[in-house]
Design a protein around this motif. Structure first.
Motif, PDB file in Angstrom:
ATOM      1  N   SER A   1       0.845  -1.199   0.000  1.00 30.89           N
ATOM      2  CA  SER A   1       0.000   0.000   0.000  1.00 30.89           C
ATOM      3  C   SER A   1       0.874   1.240   0.000  1.00 30.89           C
ATOM      4  CB  SER A   1      -0.928   0.004   1.216  1.00 30.89           C
ATOM      5  OG  SER A   1      -0.195   0.030   2.424  1.00 30.89           O
ATOM      6  N   VAL A   2       0.308   2.333  -0.438  1.00 27.45           N
ATOM      7  CA  VAL A   2       1.054   3.590  -0.503  1.00 27.45           C
ATOM      8  C   VAL A   2       0.150   4.738  -0.044  1.00 27.45           C
ATOM      9  CG1 VAL A   2       0.484   3.862  -2.961  1.00 27.45           C
ATOM     10  CG2 VAL A   2       2.410   5.113  -1.993  1.00 27.45           C
ATOM     11  N   HIS A   3       0.712   5.592   0.802  1.00 27.15           N
ATOM     12  CA  HIS A   3      -0.001   6.763   1.309  1.00 27.15           C
ATOM     13  C   HIS A   3       0.293   7.918   0.364  1.00 27.15           C
ATOM     14  CE1 HIS A   3      -0.673   9.747   4.900  1.00 27.15           C
ATOM     15  NE2 HIS A   3      -1.472   9.976   3.874  1.00 27.15           N
ATOM     16  N   VAL A   4      -0.754   8.430  -0.294  1.00 28.56           N
ATOM     17  CA  VAL A   4      -0.551   9.472  -1.307  1.00 28.56           C
ATOM     18  C   VAL A   4      -1.403  10.704  -1.043  1.00 28.56           C
ATOM     19  CG1 VAL A   4       0.083   7.858  -3.130  1.00 28.56           C
ATOM     20  CG2 VAL A   4      -2.315   8.456  -2.817  1.00 28.56           C
ATOM     21  N   LYS A   5      -0.879  11.806  -1.549  1.00 28.36           N
ATOM     22  CA  LYS A   5      -1.643  13.047  -1.655  1.00 28.36           C
ATOM     23  C   LYS A   5      -1.655  13.406  -3.132  1.00 28.36           C
ATOM     24  CE  LYS A   5      -0.226  14.675   2.926  1.00 28.36           C
ATOM     25  NZ  LYS A   5       0.395  15.775   3.711  1.00 28.36           N
TER      26      LYS A   5
ATOM     27  N   ALA B   1      -9.156  18.040  -1.386  1.00 33.90           N
ATOM     28  CA  ALA B   1      -8.486  19.345  -1.375  1.00 33.90           C
ATOM     29  C   ALA B   1      -8.473  19.961   0.015  1.00 33.90           C
ATOM     30  CB  ALA B   1      -9.175  20.279  -2.366  1.00 33.90           C
ATOM     31  N   GLN B   2      -9.575  19.817   0.758  1.00 29.52           N
ATOM     32  CA  GLN B   2      -9.674  20.393   2.097  1.00 29.52           C
ATOM     33  C   GLN B   2      -8.646  19.797   3.043  1.00 29.52           C
ATOM     34  OE1 GLN B   2     -13.709  19.736   3.309  1.00 29.52           O
ATOM     35  NE2 GLN B   2     -14.573  21.101   1.755  1.00 29.52           N
ATOM     36  N   LYS B   3      -8.166  18.586   2.732  1.00 28.23           N
ATOM     37  CA  LYS B   3      -7.165  17.914   3.567  1.00 28.23           C
ATOM     38  C   LYS B   3      -5.776  17.974   2.935  1.00 28.23           C
ATOM     39  CE  LYS B   3      -9.504  14.086   3.396  1.00 28.23           C
ATOM     40  NZ  LYS B   3      -9.885  12.661   3.594  1.00 28.23           N
ATOM     41  N   GLY B   4      -5.559  18.984   2.116  1.00 27.36           N
ATOM     42  CA  GLY B   4      -4.262  19.112   1.461  1.00 27.36           C
ATOM     43  C   GLY B   4      -4.008  18.035   0.429  1.00 27.36           C
ATOM     44  N   GLY B   5      -5.086  17.473  -0.126  1.00 31.62           N
ATOM     45  CA  GLY B   5      -4.978  16.444  -1.159  1.00 31.62           C
ATOM     46  C   GLY B   5      -4.768  15.046  -0.626  1.00 31.62           C
ATOM     47  N   ASP B   6      -4.880  14.867   0.693  1.00 28.16           N
ATOM     48  CA  ASP B   6      -4.561  13.570   1.310  1.00 28.16           C
ATOM     49  C   ASP B   6      -5.623  12.524   0.986  1.00 28.16           C
ATOM     50  OD1 ASP B   6      -3.681  11.492   2.902  1.00 28.16           O
ATOM     51  OD2 ASP B   6      -3.151  12.791   4.581  1.00 28.16           O
ATOM     52  N   LEU B   7      -5.187  11.419   0.365  1.00 31.09           N
ATOM     53  CA  LEU B   7      -6.085  10.310   0.022  1.00 31.09           C
ATOM     54  C   LEU B   7      -5.891   9.111   0.946  1.00 31.09           C
ATOM     55  CD1 LEU B   7      -5.695  10.368  -3.867  1.00 31.09           C
ATOM     56  CD2 LEU B   7      -7.618  11.244  -2.542  1.00 31.09           C
ATOM     57  N   GLY B   8      -4.944   9.209   1.879  1.00 32.19           N
ATOM     58  CA  GLY B   8      -4.660   8.087   2.752  1.00 32.19           C
ATOM     59  C   GLY B   8      -3.945   6.974   1.986  1.00 32.19           C
ATOM     60  N   PHE B   9      -4.015   5.762   2.525  1.00 29.88           N
ATOM     61  CA  PHE B   9      -3.350   4.616   1.892  1.00 29.88           C
ATOM     62  C   PHE B   9      -4.243   4.012   0.812  1.00 29.88           C
ATOM     63  CE2 PHE B   9      -0.700   4.777   5.662  1.00 29.88           C
ATOM     64  CZ  PHE B   9       0.546   4.387   5.175  1.00 29.88           C
ATOM     65  N   ILE B  10      -3.644   3.673  -0.313  1.00 26.24           N
ATOM     66  CA  ILE B  10      -4.364   2.961  -1.380  1.00 26.24           C
ATOM     67  C   ILE B  10      -3.636   1.644  -1.638  1.00 26.24           C
ATOM     68  CG2 ILE B  10      -5.204   5.091  -2.436  1.00 26.24           C
ATOM     69  CD1 ILE B  10      -3.089   4.614  -4.673  1.00 26.24           C
TER      70      ILE B  10
ATOM     71  N   PHE C   1      -3.317   6.011 -12.314  1.00 28.12           N
ATOM     72  CA  PHE C   1      -3.030   6.546 -10.984  1.00 28.12           C
ATOM     73  C   PHE C   1      -2.201   5.544 -10.181  1.00 28.12           C
ATOM     74  CE2 PHE C   1      -3.771   7.849  -6.667  1.00 28.12           C
ATOM     75  CZ  PHE C   1      -3.979   9.222  -6.728  1.00 28.12           C
ATOM     76  N   GLU C   2      -2.617   4.288 -10.222  1.00 27.78           N
ATOM     77  CA  GLU C   2      -1.922   3.236  -9.469  1.00 27.78           C
ATOM     78  C   GLU C   2      -0.464   3.103  -9.924  1.00 27.78           C
ATOM     79  OE1 GLU C   2      -2.080  -1.444  -9.917  1.00 27.78           O
ATOM     80  OE2 GLU C   2      -3.891  -0.703  -8.900  1.00 27.78           O
ATOM     81  N   LYS C   3      -0.240   3.125 -11.226  1.00 28.20           N
ATOM     82  CA  LYS C   3       1.107   2.956 -11.768  1.00 28.20           C
ATOM     83  C   LYS C   3       2.049   4.019 -11.234  1.00 28.20           C
ATOM     84  CE  LYS C   3       3.653   2.742 -16.149  1.00 28.20           C
ATOM     85  NZ  LYS C   3       3.547   2.809 -17.626  1.00 28.20           N
ATOM     86  N   VAL C   4       1.618   5.273 -11.259  1.00 28.86           N
ATOM     87  CA  VAL C   4       2.463   6.378 -10.792  1.00 28.86           C
ATOM     88  C   VAL C   4       2.636   6.319  -9.283  1.00 28.86           C
ATOM     89  CG1 VAL C   4       2.690   8.884 -10.636  1.00 28.86           C
ATOM     90  CG2 VAL C   4       1.817   7.838 -12.733  1.00 28.86           C
ATOM     91  N   ALA C   5       1.558   6.005  -8.562  1.00 23.09           N
ATOM     92  CA  ALA C   5       1.613   5.978  -7.095  1.00 23.09           C
ATOM     93  C   ALA C   5       2.639   4.979  -6.590  1.00 23.09           C
ATOM     94  CB  ALA C   5       0.236   5.653  -6.526  1.00 23.09           C
ATOM     95  N   PHE C   6       2.663   3.796  -7.183  1.00 21.19           N
ATOM     96  CA  PHE C   6       3.574   2.752  -6.705  1.00 21.19           C
ATOM     97  C   PHE C   6       4.983   2.882  -7.292  1.00 21.19           C
ATOM     98  CE2 PHE C   6      -0.414   0.908  -5.392  1.00 21.19           C
ATOM     99  CZ  PHE C   6      -0.090   0.289  -4.191  1.00 21.19           C
ATOM    100  N   ALA C   7       5.133   3.738  -8.310  1.00 19.52           N
ATOM    101  CA  ALA C   7       6.459   3.931  -8.914  1.00 19.52           C
ATOM    102  C   ALA C   7       7.202   5.122  -8.304  1.00 19.52           C
ATOM    103  CB  ALA C   7       6.316   4.125 -10.418  1.00 19.52           C
ATOM    104  N   THR C   8       6.499   5.991  -7.631  1.00 14.76           N
ATOM    105  CA  THR C   8       7.113   7.201  -7.068  1.00 14.76           C
ATOM    106  C   THR C   8       7.731   6.908  -5.715  1.00 14.76           C
ATOM    107  OG1 THR C   8       5.453   8.561  -8.222  1.00 14.76           O
ATOM    108  CG2 THR C   8       6.684   9.610  -6.422  1.00 14.76           C
ATOM    109  N   GLU C   9       8.929   7.397  -5.485  1.00 16.44           N
ATOM    110  CA  GLU C   9       9.622   7.154  -4.230  1.00 16.44           C
ATOM    111  C   GLU C   9       8.985   7.924  -3.079  1.00 16.44           C
ATOM    112  OE1 GLU C   9      13.820   7.833  -4.395  1.00 16.44           O
ATOM    113  OE2 GLU C   9      13.997   7.008  -6.423  1.00 16.44           O
TER     114      GLU C   9
END
Length: 314
Positions: free
Chosen positions: A172-176, A221-230, A239-247
């Motif tokens: 899983s990855v925590h993303v904004k 947006a109200q939470k600074g773009g925070d989507l939590g863990f996906i 979206f998934e490809k970039v999320a899991f490829a970004t350090e």
């Protein structure tokens, strides 16, 4: 749709009071009536838990007959348990009834609204007090049963070993993110131009969170773009490809999905693992205790039903 929810239904003695009243009696337990409005109230709660608006459903549709029959059986069980809970009466019960009734009244804007609700449901205040009394005594009975339930270390470990696949987590990855929507709102070219402007601001050191609050066009947006863990498989592929490829700690370049243009910030990465017994033993203990409670109550009700007079009309 109807799951094993006996205990929760047993505790609906008060919450069903202010359902939309219907006079049709659908069952009697030793002479005590159960009305269709009570069945429909529980049905409505089940619909809500499944993401369905009760107002969109015709409760009289024949296709729901089996569901309503199951609900009625559980309401009968509730009434059986209530009637067999009288032995848990105690000296301060009237004070507790008065407090519960007072709390219920205070949920209305004024006494007229409260009295109107009683009339709509064909209830007197004394009948309401009786329902509250039943609810209190049912809780006492359930608490008494629960206090005698034990879950051993052997039982917990056996459950863990037999169900170890249930305790495996996935990557899983925590993303904004910042999203600029396309479609009716703006053209693809305009959205690309705006996301590039935001990206330039990020490269100049401006706060991701503040820019998300200013520019992002979804609820996060109200939470600074925070989507939590996906986790994988829960978002669109782009979206998934970039999320899991970004350090971790890095910000992605702008990219496009079916919804618009995004920029991601990765806060944290978690690798999937098998949770240890120590990590989940309390969770297992609660699950097994709840199962034992349900089973014990069911067995008691099954025994009481043998001598109770139950009539069904649904």
């Amino acid at each position: 749709m109807v799951k094993k929810v006996l205990v929760s239904i047993l505790l609906l003695l008060v919450t069903v009071v202010f359902a939309i009243a219907e006079d049709k009696m659908v069952a009697k337990v030793n002479g005590s009536p159960i009305y269709e409005s009570e069945v429909n109230t529980v049905f409505a709660e089940i619909l809500l838990k499944n993401g369905i608006a009760p107002s969109s459903v015709d409760f009289n549709n024949p296709q729901f007959k089996e569901i309503k029959e199951k609900i009625l059986d559980q309401l009968i069980d509730r009434e059986v348990l209530a009637q067999h809970s009288e032995k848990f009466a105690y000296k301060d019960i009237e004070e507790d009834i008065n407090k519960k009734l007072s709390d219920l009244k205070s949920s209305f804007n004024n006494d007229k609204e409260y009295q109107d609700a009683l009339k709509r449901n064909n209830l007197t205040e004394q009948e309401l007090r009786n329902k509250i009394r039943k609810n209190i005594l049912v809780r006492k009975q359930i608490d008494a049963i629960k206090s005698n339930i034990k879950v051993t270390e052997v039982e917990k470990k056996e459950f863990y070993n037999k169900n170890i696949n249930k305790f495996k987590t996935t990557d899983s990855v925590h993303v904004k993110h910042i999203i600029i929507l396309t479609g009716e709102k703006r053209s693809d070219a305009d959205a690309k131009k705006l996301i590039d402007e935001v990206y330039n601001k990020l490269n100049k050191g401006e706060s991701f969170e503040e820019l998300a609050k200013k520019y992002s066009e979804d609820a996060s947006a109200q939470k600074g773009g925070d989507l939590g863990f996906i986790t994988k498989g829960k978002t669109v592929p782009e979206f998934e490809k970039v999320a899991f490829a970004t350090e971790t700690g890095k910000i992605s370049k702008p990219f496009k999905s079916q919804f618009g243009y995004h920029i991601l910030k990765v806060v944290e990465n978690k690798k999937g693992k098998t949770l240890t017994y120590e990590e989940v033993k309390e969770q297992i203990a609660k699950l097994l205790a709840d199962n034992k409670l349900e089973e014990t109550i069911q067995n008691k009700i099954k025994e009481w039903r043998k001598s109770d007079k139950i009539e069904k009309y649904l």
